[in-house]
Design a protein around this motif. Sequence first.
Motif, PDB file in Angstrom:
ATOM      1  N   ASN A 100       1.543   6.021  -9.695  1.00 15.51           N
ATOM      2  CA  ASN A 100       1.346   6.310  -8.320  1.00 15.51           C
ATOM      3  C   ASN A 100       0.322   5.125  -7.915  1.00 15.51           C
ATOM      4  O   ASN A 100      -0.640   5.039  -7.014  1.00 15.51           O
ATOM      5  CB  ASN A 100      -0.095   7.445  -7.577  1.00 15.51           C
ATOM      6  CG  ASN A 100       1.616   8.595  -7.501  1.00 15.51           C
ATOM      7  OD1 ASN A 100       2.664   8.166  -7.803  1.00 15.51           O
ATOM      8  ND2 ASN A 100       0.765   9.090  -7.363  1.00 15.51           N
ATOM      9  N   ASN A 101       0.109   3.950  -8.514  1.00 13.40           N
ATOM     10  CA  ASN A 101      -1.372   2.450  -8.013  1.00 13.40           C
ATOM     11  C   ASN A 101      -0.024   1.449  -8.147  1.00 13.40           C
ATOM     12  O   ASN A 101       0.397   1.235  -9.486  1.00 13.40           O
ATOM     13  CB  ASN A 101      -1.903   2.480  -9.108  1.00 13.40           C
ATOM     14  CG  ASN A 101      -2.911   1.158  -9.419  1.00 13.40           C
ATOM     15  OD1 ASN A 101      -2.735   0.904  -8.215  1.00 13.40           O
ATOM     16  ND2 ASN A 101      -4.101   1.826  -9.627  1.00 13.40           N
ATOM     17  N   ASP A 102       0.297   1.089  -6.548  1.00  8.88           N
ATOM     18  CA  ASP A 102       0.789   0.385  -6.266  1.00  8.88           C
ATOM     19  C   ASP A 102       0.411  -0.901  -6.616  1.00  8.88           C
ATOM     20  O   ASP A 102       1.095  -1.635  -6.711  1.00  8.88           O
ATOM     21  CB  ASP A 102       0.927   0.027  -5.056  1.00  8.88           C
ATOM     22  CG  ASP A 102       2.013   1.307  -4.209  1.00  8.88           C
ATOM     23  OD1 ASP A 102       2.591   1.610  -5.235  1.00  8.88           O
ATOM     24  OD2 ASP A 102       2.348   1.944  -2.814  1.00  8.88           O
ATOM     25  N   GLN A 103      -1.090  -1.153  -6.652  1.00 13.20           N
ATOM     26  CA  GLN A 103      -2.142  -2.223  -7.255  1.00 13.20           C
ATOM     27  C   GLN A 103      -1.212  -3.109  -8.830  1.00 13.20           C
ATOM     28  O   GLN A 103      -1.472  -3.731  -9.019  1.00 13.20           O
ATOM     29  CB  GLN A 103      -3.066  -1.921  -6.878  1.00 13.20           C
ATOM     30  CG  GLN A 103      -3.982  -2.980  -6.533  1.00 13.20           C
ATOM     31  CD  GLN A 103      -5.315  -3.317  -7.139  1.00 13.20           C
ATOM     32  OE1 GLN A 103      -6.264  -2.689  -7.777  1.00 13.20           O
ATOM     33  NE2 GLN A 103      -6.125  -3.328  -5.220  1.00 13.20           N
ATOM     34  N   VAL A 206     -11.139   8.214   1.108  1.00  8.38           N
ATOM     35  CA  VAL A 206      -9.591   9.014   1.578  1.00  8.38           C
ATOM     36  C   VAL A 206      -9.793  10.632   1.809  1.00  8.38           C
ATOM     37  O   VAL A 206     -10.489  11.304   0.854  1.00  8.38           O
ATOM     38  CB  VAL A 206      -9.026   8.390   0.532  1.00  8.38           C
ATOM     39  CG1 VAL A 206      -8.433   6.909  -0.129  1.00  8.38           C
ATOM     40  CG2 VAL A 206      -9.213   9.326  -0.840  1.00  8.38           C
ATOM     41  N   ASP A 207      -8.535  10.897   2.842  1.00  3.41           N
ATOM     42  CA  ASP A 207      -8.749  12.347   3.423  1.00  3.41           C
ATOM     43  C   ASP A 207      -8.002  12.843   1.868  1.00  3.41           C
ATOM     44  O   ASP A 207      -7.110  11.811   0.822  1.00  3.41           O
ATOM     45  CB  ASP A 207      -8.195  12.490   4.134  1.00  3.41           C
ATOM     46  CG  ASP A 207      -8.346  11.799   5.125  1.00  3.41           C
ATOM     47  OD1 ASP A 207      -9.914  12.331   5.720  1.00  3.41           O
ATOM     48  OD2 ASP A 207      -8.379  10.971   6.351  1.00  3.41           O
ATOM     49  N   GLY A 224      -8.222   1.038  -7.405  1.00  4.27           N
ATOM     50  CA  GLY A 224      -6.153   1.258  -7.394  1.00  4.27           C
ATOM     51  C   GLY A 224      -6.040   2.616  -7.315  1.00  4.27           C
ATOM     52  O   GLY A 224      -5.805   3.334  -6.719  1.00  4.27           O
ATOM     53  N   ASN A 225      -6.911   3.715  -7.921  1.00  2.00           N
ATOM     54  CA  ASN A 225      -6.889   5.159  -8.266  1.00  2.00           C
ATOM     55  C   ASN A 225      -7.565   5.776  -7.247  1.00  2.00           C
ATOM     56  O   ASN A 225      -8.704   5.719  -6.775  1.00  2.00           O
ATOM     57  CB  ASN A 225      -6.674   5.267  -9.263  1.00  2.00           C
ATOM     58  CG  ASN A 225      -5.907   4.361 -10.540  1.00  2.00           C
ATOM     59  OD1 ASN A 225      -5.121   4.163 -10.623  1.00  2.00           O
ATOM     60  ND2 ASN A 225      -6.819   3.898 -11.110  1.00  2.00           N
ATOM     61  N   ALA A 226      -6.553   6.867  -6.853  1.00  3.75           N
ATOM     62  CA  ALA A 226      -7.774   7.773  -6.070  1.00  3.75           C
ATOM     63  C   ALA A 226      -8.092   8.837  -6.959  1.00  3.75           C
ATOM     64  O   ALA A 226      -7.387   9.671  -7.771  1.00  3.75           O
ATOM     65  CB  ALA A 226      -6.723   8.888  -4.926  1.00  3.75           C
ATOM     66  N   TRP A 271       1.090  10.095  -2.505  1.00  3.42           N
ATOM     67  CA  TRP A 271      -0.353   9.260  -1.470  1.00  3.42           C
ATOM     68  C   TRP A 271       0.516   8.935  -0.087  1.00  3.42           C
ATOM     69  O   TRP A 271       1.825   8.306  -0.309  1.00  3.42           O
ATOM     70  CB  TRP A 271      -0.568   8.085  -2.360  1.00  3.42           C
ATOM     71  CG  TRP A 271      -1.170   7.521  -1.322  1.00  3.42           C
ATOM     72  CD1 TRP A 271      -0.656   5.399  -0.838  1.00  3.42           C
ATOM     73  CD2 TRP A 271      -2.275   6.753  -1.324  1.00  3.42           C
ATOM     74  NE1 TRP A 271      -1.531   5.174  -0.318  1.00  3.42           N
ATOM     75  CE2 TRP A 271      -2.842   6.098  -0.454  1.00  3.42           C
ATOM     76  CE3 TRP A 271      -3.594   7.987  -0.953  1.00  3.42           C
ATOM     77  CZ2 TRP A 271      -3.705   5.518   0.130  1.00  3.42           C
ATOM     78  CZ3 TRP A 271      -4.672   7.430  -0.372  1.00  3.42           C
ATOM     79  CH2 TRP A 271      -5.342   6.160  -0.148  1.00  3.42           C
ATOM     80  N   GLU A 272       0.025   9.471   1.092  1.00  2.00           N
ATOM     81  CA  GLU A 272       0.287   8.786   2.608  1.00  2.00           C
ATOM     82  C   GLU A 272      -0.739   7.022   2.394  1.00  2.00           C
ATOM     83  O   GLU A 272      -1.523   7.738   2.955  1.00  2.00           O
ATOM     84  CB  GLU A 272       0.088   9.824   3.232  1.00  2.00           C
ATOM     85  CG  GLU A 272       0.880  11.487   3.249  1.00  2.00           C
ATOM     86  CD  GLU A 272       0.726  12.111   3.746  1.00  2.00           C
ATOM     87  OE1 GLU A 272       0.212  11.819   4.997  1.00  2.00           O
ATOM     88  OE2 GLU A 272       1.863  12.989   4.052  1.00  2.00           O
ATOM     89  N   SER A 273       0.110   6.632   2.538  1.00  2.00           N
ATOM     90  CA  SER A 273      -0.726   5.354   2.745  1.00  2.00           C
ATOM     91  C   SER A 273      -0.604   4.570   4.456  1.00  2.00           C
ATOM     92  O   SER A 273      -1.834   3.979   4.621  1.00  2.00           O
ATOM     93  CB  SER A 273       0.250   3.760   2.581  1.00  2.00           C
ATOM     94  OG  SER A 273       1.579   3.739   2.941  1.00  2.00           O
ATOM     95  N   SER A 274       0.158   6.184   4.903  1.00  2.00           N
ATOM     96  CA  SER A 274      -0.222   5.611   6.647  1.00  2.00           C
ATOM     97  C   SER A 274      -1.557   6.042   6.821  1.00  2.00           C
ATOM     98  O   SER A 274      -2.164   5.841   8.177  1.00  2.00           O
ATOM     99  CB  SER A 274       0.824   6.082   7.492  1.00  2.00           C
ATOM    100  OG  SER A 274       1.266   7.419   6.958  1.00  2.00           O
ATOM    101  N   THR A 275      -1.743   7.499   6.499  1.00  2.00           N
ATOM    102  CA  THR A 275      -3.266   7.965   6.802  1.00  2.00           C
ATOM    103  C   THR A 275      -4.473   7.456   5.157  1.00  2.00           C
ATOM    104  O   THR A 275      -5.251   7.823   5.783  1.00  2.00           O
ATOM    105  CB  THR A 275      -2.487   9.205   7.214  1.00  2.00           C
ATOM    106  OG1 THR A 275      -2.418  10.053   5.398  1.00  2.00           O
ATOM    107  CG2 THR A 275      -1.690   9.039   8.124  1.00  2.00           C
ATOM    108  N   ARG A 276      -4.028   6.930   4.531  1.00  2.00           N
ATOM    109  CA  ARG A 276      -5.143   6.777   3.477  1.00  2.00           C
ATOM    110  C   ARG A 276      -5.564   8.251   2.437  1.00  2.00           C
ATOM    111  O   ARG A 276      -6.746   8.906   2.957  1.00  2.00           O
ATOM    112  CB  ARG A 276      -6.210   5.951   4.019  1.00  2.00           C
ATOM    113  CG  ARG A 276      -5.382   4.668   3.674  1.00  2.00           C
ATOM    114  CD  ARG A 276      -6.956   3.927   4.131  1.00  2.00           C
ATOM    115  NE  ARG A 276      -8.218   4.142   3.533  1.00  2.00           N
ATOM    116  CZ  ARG A 276      -8.090   3.132   2.285  1.00  2.00           C
ATOM    117  NH1 ARG A 276      -7.036   2.473   1.878  1.00  2.00           N
ATOM    118  NH2 ARG A 276      -9.096   3.934   1.756  1.00  2.00           N
ATOM    119  N   THR A 277      -4.573   9.019   2.811  1.00  2.00           N
ATOM    120  CA  THR A 277      -4.783  10.466   2.513  1.00  2.00           C
ATOM    121  C   THR A 277      -3.773  10.965   0.988  1.00  2.00           C
ATOM    122  O   THR A 277      -2.510  10.487   1.002  1.00  2.00           O
ATOM    123  CB  THR A 277      -3.693  12.186   3.660  1.00  2.00           C
ATOM    124  OG1 THR A 277      -4.174  11.041   4.603  1.00  2.00           O
ATOM    125  CG2 THR A 277      -4.188  12.903   3.047  1.00  2.00           C
TER     126      THR A 277
END
Length: 454
Positions: A100-103, A206-207, A224-226, A271-277
Amino acid sequence: MGRIFISAGHGGFEGRTRDPGSVVGNTTEAQEMILIRDLVAPELRSRGFEVLSVPDDLSSMQTLDWINARARTGDVALEIQANAFSNPATRGTSVYYISNNDQRKAHAELLLLALLRRVPQLQSRGAKADTTAALGSLVFCRQVVPPSLLMEIGFLSNPDDRAIIQTRRRDVALGIADGLASWSRAVSGISPTPTPTPTPPAYSTVDININGGIYDEKGIIVNGNAYIPIDLADQLGVNLARSPEIRRISYRNVVYIKAIELRAFNISVSWESSTRTIVLRSVSVICPGLIDRIMGHGNTSEVQLMMFLKSNNEDALVRFPDLPKLYREESAIEGVNHDIAFCQMCVETAFLRFGTSISPEQNNFGGIAAVGGDEDGATFPSARIGVRAQIQHLKAYASTAPLVQELVDPRFRFVTRGVAPLIDQLSGRWAADLQYGTKVMAILRRLYESAGLL
């Protein structure tokens, strides 16, 4: 520019025994990786990079501690390993990154491309999330403070890979050095790691969506990790008191953990990248009951099983096109969870690639031994009967209820009925591997992720 940590996998002491890693012919994984590491480090130093080689006598956990005690902002860490498999035709190079880390995935692809440019004869197995590893996660990708990756250069058990590792050692080292140099430059502009500094770092927020609702508190992004507040674990019914290996950081007087670590506790993490959630869901909401209980109902459809199998082995369904259907049908008759039985098959046969001990012609999908100690294992007349035998053997371990169908499992009578109702209780019983249940659970989580259930 940050520094580069490089570790040669295995070679240290695990307990009181030196761990050589894979042993093939007259060489070991530890020996080969040390030789390559000792070419990579001076090459990078000649290019002006500061390189720290992890001592070779450290255990895997000591390696993590050694790196973390020295880590600074901008550093990166790589461990190099080799692989081995019972089928000598299996080969290729992989780079693992934290899921879950695209970076970090981009960094893994960077290293992989650099190595293959120097040694195109190596076959690429791709950049892989660490959730695809046998145990479902890799501590080097998760518990090292700086951005970290784990590279499997090739399979020592494959003659072609082994020849490249041994005869083109210099080219392999140059490829790894190229990748590390590019990665180090890329990371130099990334947000700092949570290592204490005189000026406290500032992390973006992030939300958090938990079981369909937005949580009042925010999460943060670190490397890059939530990360999420640790209080959320309690709300999700996760007891972290027994998991000291899960790394905690303190930021503005709040304790945080990596969200992805909750996956090991059967929490859906996406992970929802569009809403940063960051989206968290309890699996109990999606799949009621204990997902590791062998007796019960599966949650996946035949199509979902087919797609999962094909995504892990494109040729899997060529020989056994009806296998997903057989697992659902045979499991339902005996009351066994077909998801678990199917995932056990994936572990035992390496997604129907098999190995050298059991052949596809034996229709033995559970690694069931023959009575009398035949080294080739049991043989069944059809795929359906092979699946039925595995289901019956699982029922022998997980239940005291009588069989519905005629007995075909040759070892049914040797099992103490009901001794292992949960997957992890098969460890050391179905197989000598004490992490056997963990490996089956790792595949089960991957299946549920592919089906949108986890």
